[in-house]
Design a protein around this motif. Structure first.
Motif, short mmCIF file in Angstrom:
data_model
loop_
_atom_site.label_atom_id
_atom_site.label_comp_id
_atom_site.label_asym_id
_atom_site.label_seq_id
_atom_site.Cartn_x
_atom_site.Cartn_y
_atom_site.Cartn_z
N UNK A 112 -9.48 -29.16 25.68
CA UNK A 112 -8.04 -29.34 25.86
C UNK A 112 -7.81 -30.77 26.34
N UNK A 113 -6.97 -31.50 25.61
CA UNK A 113 -6.65 -32.89 25.98
C UNK A 113 -7.93 -33.70 26.22
N UNK A 114 -8.89 -33.54 25.32
CA UNK A 114 -10.19 -34.23 25.37
C UNK A 114 -10.99 -33.93 26.64
N UNK A 115 -10.70 -32.80 27.26
CA UNK A 115 -11.46 -32.36 28.43
C UNK A 115 -11.96 -30.94 28.17
N UNK A 116 -13.12 -30.62 28.73
CA UNK A 116 -13.76 -29.34 28.46
C UNK A 116 -13.61 -28.39 29.64
N UNK A 117 -13.00 -27.24 29.37
CA UNK A 117 -13.00 -26.12 30.32
C UNK A 117 -14.07 -25.16 29.83
N UNK A 118 -14.70 -24.43 30.76
CA UNK A 118 -15.79 -23.56 30.31
C UNK A 118 -15.96 -22.35 31.23
#
Length: 103
Positions: free
Chosen positions: A23-29
Motif C-alpha cells: 500500500x502506497x509503496x509500503x508493505x504491511x504483513x
C-alpha cells in the motif's frame, strides 16, 4: 474493507512466511505458520505512515478470504486478528475448534 484496498493483491510470501499487502509503496504483513491444513496467524504489522487508514483491516480480511478459499482452518494468535474477528463474528467459521472459545 475500504474500496481503495479491494483491488490490491494479497501476496503469500512463503519464503518469509508472511501474507503481504503493498500500500502506497509500503508493505504491511501478517506473519504465519502453516501446518496440517491450519494457518496460524502470529503477528500483524503495518508501517506507521499507514496506521489509521484501514490497512490492517484490509490485510486481515484478505488473509481470511485466502484461508477460506483454500480450505484451511485458522488459529488466531495475533491480537489484531482476534480483535478483528470479535468485531466481525461471521469469520468465526474459520476458527479451528480447539480455539473457538477465545473469540
Amino acid at each position: 474493507m475500504k474500496d481503495e484496498f479491494s483491488t490490491l493483491e494479497l501476496i503469500k510470501n512463503t519464503t518469509n512466511s508472511r501474507f503481504e499487502l503493498l500500500v502506497e509503496n509500503q508493505k504491511a504483513f501478517i506473519d504465519f505458520k502453516e501446518r496440517n491444513k491450519k494457518i496460524y496467524l502470529i503477528h500483524t504489522e503495518v508501517p506507521g505512515q499507514l496506521e489509521g487508514k484501514g490497512v490492517s483491516s484490509a490485510l486481515i480480511e484478505k488473509t481470511l478470504l485466502y484461508i477460506e478459499q483454500n480450505g484451511y482452518k485458522l488459529i488466531a494468535l495475533c491480537p489484531a486478528v482476534v480483535a478483528f474477528i470479535r468485531r466481525h463474528p461471521e469469520w468465526k467459521r474459520l476458527l479451528d475448534l480447539e480455539q473457538s472459545d477465545i473469540v
